[in-house]
Design an enzyme around this catalytic site. Structure first.
Site, PDB file in Angstrom:
ATOM      1  N   GLY A 178      -5.584   9.009  -7.751  1.00  0.00           N
ATOM      2  CA  GLY A 178      -4.316   8.493  -7.457  1.00  0.00           C
ATOM      3  C   GLY A 178      -4.500   7.426  -7.204  1.00  0.00           C
ATOM      4  N   GLY A 179      -3.310   6.433  -7.281  1.00  0.00           N
ATOM      5  CA  GLY A 179      -3.037   5.568  -6.147  1.00  0.00           C
ATOM      6  C   GLY A 179      -4.121   3.834  -7.305  1.00  0.00           C
ATOM      7  N   ALA A 180      -5.005   3.472  -6.408  1.00  0.00           N
ATOM      8  CA  ALA A 180      -6.376   2.687  -6.457  1.00  0.00           C
ATOM      9  C   ALA A 180      -7.819   3.225  -7.354  1.00  0.00           C
ATOM     10  CB  ALA A 180      -6.432   1.848  -5.180  1.00  0.00           C
TER      11      ALA A 180
ATOM     12  N   THR B 184       1.201  -1.019   0.023  1.00  0.00           N
ATOM     13  CA  THR B 184       0.328   0.083   0.339  1.00  0.00           C
ATOM     14  C   THR B 184       0.908   1.011  -0.266  1.00  0.00           C
ATOM     15  OG1 THR B 184      -2.249   0.924   1.247  1.00  0.00           O
ATOM     16  CG2 THR B 184      -0.357   0.125   2.489  1.00  0.00           C
TER      17      THR B 184
ATOM     18  N   LYS C 140       3.673   1.339  -3.613  1.00  0.00           N
ATOM     19  CA  LYS C 140       3.111   0.083  -5.100  1.00  0.00           C
ATOM     20  C   LYS C 140       4.493   1.383  -6.414  1.00  0.00           C
ATOM     21  CE  LYS C 140      -1.643   0.244  -3.963  1.00  0.00           C
ATOM     22  NZ  LYS C 140      -3.071  -0.047  -4.664  1.00  0.00           N
TER      23      LYS C 140
ATOM     24  N   ASP D  27      -5.457  -4.610  -8.505  1.00  0.00           N
ATOM     25  CA  ASP D  27      -6.433  -3.174  -7.578  1.00  0.00           C
ATOM     26  C   ASP D  27      -8.026  -3.251  -8.600  1.00  0.00           C
ATOM     27  OD1 ASP D  27      -5.384  -2.402  -4.975  1.00  0.00           O
ATOM     28  OD2 ASP D  27      -4.140  -0.989  -6.504  1.00  0.00           O
TER      29      ASP D  27
ATOM     30  N   ASN E 120       0.763  -3.994  -6.442  1.00  0.00           N
ATOM     31  CA  ASN E 120      -0.047  -4.480  -5.255  1.00  0.00           C
ATOM     32  C   ASN E 120       0.120  -5.384  -4.411  1.00  0.00           C
ATOM     33  OD1 ASN E 120      -1.682  -5.496  -6.470  1.00  0.00           O
ATOM     34  ND2 ASN E 120      -3.733  -4.490  -5.180  1.00  0.00           N
TER      35      ASN E 120
ATOM     36  N   GLY F 201     -11.302   9.938  -6.566  1.00  0.00           N
ATOM     37  CA  GLY F 201      -9.610  10.271  -6.458  1.00  0.00           C
ATOM     38  C   GLY F 201      -9.355   9.042  -7.450  1.00  0.00           C
TER      39      GLY F 201
END
Length: 171
Positions: free
Chosen positions: A133-135, A67, A71, A107, A92, A131
């Site tokens: 970014g990321g996931a 996490t 990543k 993800d 991930n 959101g």
């Protein structure tokens, strides 16, 4: 307490990680299935990630989940990358093998599978992603790859929103 030598070891690595509910969920799942495994949470600074992963492999861990903020670090430093990690430019999940450390990104497909199990097919639906970014980024890109045509994005960081919007236009 001495652990059974045949116990399968897994973990989630983050920085910070104290808030993670992953060990509670995964340990309960393994117990309910009668699986001889244990799932831990480890707080590892990004600069120590790769050395920690090799140490875990040498300590007979099967694999780990990553996490924030690991990543992208893993994506740039692992031995081997699955097509999913290459596509989303982040990792991930890491599997330890004799060939090296193999990185995956689950993800997007994991989220879509959960949506479909809960709500049925979503191809003709409008989707809102909070959101970018990321996931959230990975989920939005996976939805576009899977043919979801209308994806509404929101993020407090306008730069991330614009970047993801541009990525989506190229799918």
């Amino acid at each position: 307490m001495q652990l059974n030598k045949n116990i399968k070891k897994f973990a989630v690595i983050g920085h910070p990680i104290g808030h993670s509910l992953s060990p509670i969920m995964h340990n309960a799942s393994m117990k309910s299935l009668g699986y001889n495994g244990i799932y831990s949470a480890l707080d590892v600074p990004p600069d120590d990630l790769i050395n920690t992963l090799y140490s875990m492999r040498d300590s007979d861990f099967i694999g780990v989940n990553l996490t924030v903020p690991h990543k992208e670090v893993a994506y740039h430093q692992l031995d081997l990358l699955d097509d999913s990690a290459k596509l989303f430019k982040s990792v991930n999940t890491v599997h330890f093998s004799d060939k090296g450390l193999m990185g995956y990104n689950t993800d997007g497909v994991g989220f879509l599978k959960a949506l479909e199990e809960s709500f049925g097919l979503i191809q003709n639906k409008n989707v809102f992603v909070l959101g970018c970014g990321g996931a959230g980024r990975t989920v939005a890109l996976q939805m576009a790859i899977n043919g979801i045509e209308r994806i509404c994005l929101a993020d407090v960081n306008n730069e991330k929103l614009i970047k993801l919007s541009n990525e989506l236009k190229n799918i």
